[in-house]
Design a protein around this motif. Sequence first.
Motif, mmCIF file in Angstrom:
data_model
loop_
_atom_site.group_PDB
_atom_site.id
_atom_site.type_symbol
_atom_site.label_atom_id
_atom_site.label_comp_id
_atom_site.label_asym_id
_atom_site.label_seq_id
_atom_site.Cartn_x
_atom_site.Cartn_y
_atom_site.Cartn_z
ATOM 1 N N ASP A 202 0.820 -1.309 0.022
ATOM 2 C CA ASP A 202 -0.077 0.017 0.123
ATOM 3 C C ASP A 202 0.944 1.342 0.222
ATOM 4 O OD1 ASP A 202 -2.216 1.698 0.456
ATOM 5 O OD2 ASP A 202 -1.521 1.849 2.452
ATOM 6 N N GLU A 203 2.118 1.261 0.763
ATOM 7 C CA GLU A 203 2.923 2.411 0.738
ATOM 8 C C GLU A 203 3.915 2.613 -0.221
ATOM 9 O OE1 GLU A 203 3.605 2.924 4.974
ATOM 10 O OE2 GLU A 203 1.508 3.214 5.344
ATOM 11 N N GLN A 204 3.956 1.588 -1.221
ATOM 12 C CA GLN A 204 5.007 1.471 -1.924
ATOM 13 C C GLN A 204 4.616 2.018 -3.566
ATOM 14 O OE1 GLN A 204 8.045 1.236 -2.696
ATOM 15 N NE2 GLN A 204 8.632 -0.910 -2.481
ATOM 16 N N PHE A 241 5.438 6.657 -12.265
ATOM 17 C CA PHE A 241 6.324 6.023 -11.177
ATOM 18 C C PHE A 241 6.251 6.560 -9.874
ATOM 19 C CE2 PHE A 241 10.518 4.763 -13.864
ATOM 20 C CZ PHE A 241 9.763 3.576 -14.211
ATOM 21 N N PRO A 242 5.626 7.563 -9.647
ATOM 22 C CA PRO A 242 5.306 8.214 -8.338
ATOM 23 C C PRO A 242 4.079 7.526 -7.705
ATOM 24 C CG PRO A 242 5.889 9.931 -9.648
ATOM 25 C CD PRO A 242 5.645 8.770 -10.602
ATOM 26 N N ASN A 243 3.273 6.920 -8.556
ATOM 27 C CA ASN A 243 2.009 6.530 -8.085
ATOM 28 C C ASN A 243 2.108 5.118 -7.270
ATOM 29 O OD1 ASN A 243 0.662 8.573 -9.108
ATOM 30 N ND2 ASN A 243 0.303 7.517 -11.137
ATOM 31 N N SER A 244 1.186 4.622 -6.656
ATOM 32 C CA SER A 244 1.098 3.465 -5.929
ATOM 33 C C SER A 244 1.191 2.201 -6.861
ATOM 34 C CB SER A 244 -0.359 3.147 -5.128
ATOM 35 O OG SER A 244 -0.337 1.760 -4.641
ATOM 36 N N ILE A 245 1.941 1.358 -6.509
ATOM 37 C CA ILE A 245 2.233 -0.084 -7.209
ATOM 38 C C ILE A 245 0.840 -0.733 -7.221
ATOM 39 C CG2 ILE A 245 2.904 -1.125 -5.080
ATOM 40 C CD1 ILE A 245 3.747 -1.893 -8.913
ATOM 41 N N LEU A 246 0.014 -0.602 -6.327
ATOM 42 C CA LEU A 246 -1.188 -1.060 -6.383
ATOM 43 C C LEU A 246 -2.094 -0.758 -7.504
ATOM 44 C CD1 LEU A 246 -2.574 -0.787 -2.652
ATOM 45 C CD2 LEU A 246 -1.351 -2.821 -3.562
ATOM 46 N N ASN A 478 -4.014 6.792 -7.571
ATOM 47 C CA ASN A 478 -3.638 7.151 -6.078
ATOM 48 C C ASN A 478 -2.139 6.829 -5.908
ATOM 49 O OD1 ASN A 478 -6.239 6.827 -4.926
ATOM 50 N ND2 ASN A 478 -6.555 4.847 -5.401
ATOM 51 N N LEU A 479 -1.849 7.674 -4.835
ATOM 52 C CA LEU A 479 -0.515 7.735 -4.658
ATOM 53 C C LEU A 479 -0.319 6.597 -3.367
ATOM 54 C CD1 LEU A 479 0.029 11.664 -4.130
ATOM 55 C CD2 LEU A 479 0.827 9.934 -5.945
ATOM 56 N N PRO A 480 0.713 6.612 -2.984
ATOM 57 C CA PRO A 480 1.013 5.365 -1.949
ATOM 58 C C PRO A 480 0.302 5.973 -0.651
ATOM 59 C CG PRO A 480 3.023 5.876 -3.001
ATOM 60 C CD PRO A 480 2.237 6.906 -3.593
ATOM 61 N N GLY A 481 -0.295 4.904 -0.011
ATOM 62 C CA GLY A 481 -0.875 5.304 1.367
ATOM 63 C C GLY A 481 -2.425 5.748 1.189
ATOM 64 N N HIS A 482 -2.906 5.563 -0.101
ATOM 65 C CA HIS A 482 -4.290 6.126 -0.549
ATOM 66 C C HIS A 482 -5.299 5.284 -0.541
ATOM 67 C CE1 HIS A 482 -3.396 10.384 -2.366
ATOM 68 N NE2 HIS A 482 -2.844 10.354 -1.218
#
Length: 561
Positions: A202-204, A241-246, A478-482
């Motif tokens: 989630d935070e990656q 690249f800055p977005n969540s890997i999810l 979504n960004l990481p943690g979203h």
Amino acid sequence: MTIATELTSTPAAGAPVTMLNPDFPFSYDHYLAHPAGLGSVPAHLHGTEVAVVGAGLSGLVTAYELMKLGLRPVLYEAGRLGGRLRTDAFPSAPDVVADLGGMRFPVSGRALYHYIDLLGLDTQAFPNPLSEATPSTVIELEGRRHYAETSDQLPPFFQEVAEAWRRALEDGAQFTEMQEAIRDRDTRRIKELWNNLLPALDEQTFYGFIAESKAFKDAGFAHREAFGQVGFGTGGWDTDFPNSILEILRVVYTNADDGHRRISGGAQRLPEALFTHSPGQMAHWPAGTSLASLHQGAPRGAVAKIRRGPDGTVAVTERWGRERSYAAAVVTCQSWLLSTGIDTEEALFPAPMWTAIERSHYMQSSKTFVMVDRPFWKDKDPATGRDVLSMTLTDRINRATYLLDDGDDKPAVILLSYTWNDDALKWLALDAERRTELMLHSLSKIYPGVDIASHIIGEPVTVSWEHDPHFMGAFKANLPGHYRYQQRLFTHFKQDALPAHQRGIFLAGDDVSFTAGWAEGAVTTGLNAVWGVVNHLGGSAAPENPGPGELLDELGPVALD
């Protein structure tokens, strides 16, 4: 598909991969196809008005299905029908069009194709890099040009990049296991795999995922850099690249990056057809009824205010002052507009929902099209025997150039540049003519002997979605943690736990979905909202065809805390 997609896709066997989203693997296509339909409302409520704010794809799907159930949807739209399915025609050739928003639709999106097929719209393969519909592809990085008609013609370096991505997906995200579970619609296995990955990822960021993978560490930075420039499926993805890997995993698991088709005549034909189509079976309404007939040919105007009425209804006020109250309302516009463009009563949503709305992260996007006299790129260079112009991926400011035609005997279209985020912002202050000049200059460095400008006819067509006040971006990412924010937005359609003063207004649209940027998410969240409205009014799904609300607790997104 690009070489990376070709190497990471499981060979076709048995059931196809669909956009069965791992956060909520509910089979919307089966739900839509079931002969029992989407449910019913009590007969005395037939004709009840329901506001639908936004006449994009999600709003039109919502309104269309509510109409079939015997309710009377009232559509509000600030601009044109279709939202981000926006098609512009070139003035001198009305049959030659440019899709400024959504333009390519994966065949794995079966809920979307339910409507494409229902409305009898023709589609054709989209010419993505190295796809079968693309005669040739040129990858130009750091001034070095690579020409290929098939992926095996690319240098070994690109094979290594693709292999590193394949290994990263297997090692870090159990790619093959998830795709097998999606093929089998094994919801228990899908949820088991996904729910175990969520806390770890989630935070990656996307970049962090590949940079920390053993495969890319072994390969080195040059491979990561090239992967960002060339990417997979639809081209370079380093702007993600800055977005969540999810966000990325949802795309690759469900083959959303592959098997793309475009709608003949333009993507806007789909929402326009939903507006004018008369369903074969409807409750309450006479044969021949359509959304167009219920609206006297046009939706109502822009919404200025949304309030809770004194009688508990939802009051919607238009830009020029007309107000009307509704038993329920569905808001499908970009969610930021609830605070920036529409005076929305704060008490309509819980405070955590407002946080989720405000934390939404939108991708900027720019496109510039020109019409040309013919698809001249099919000409062969007599010196090399190669196509004189190819679908192009480059690290120059164009980033991606696509070639679109409907036959040799008519004008064709070049999408000179399709860019995202920082790359899109480079174009924001420039007009269409200046954009075109710079793009042609870049392409002349890649194709020094080709006079593209001599083929251009008419004026260029361009868009920067972040500049449009009704959108402020192309789509959410979504960004990481979203994940927690997305969970709140997506599950809002089931309102049993909300107090009475926060029920009856529902959010839908692709940015509410877990697959923002894909029309499938616009369709499925619209269907969620339909279920929510029916439930709110005292109706229900057919027992033999349970809806998304009946299965949300079992299959829905898990809480991380």
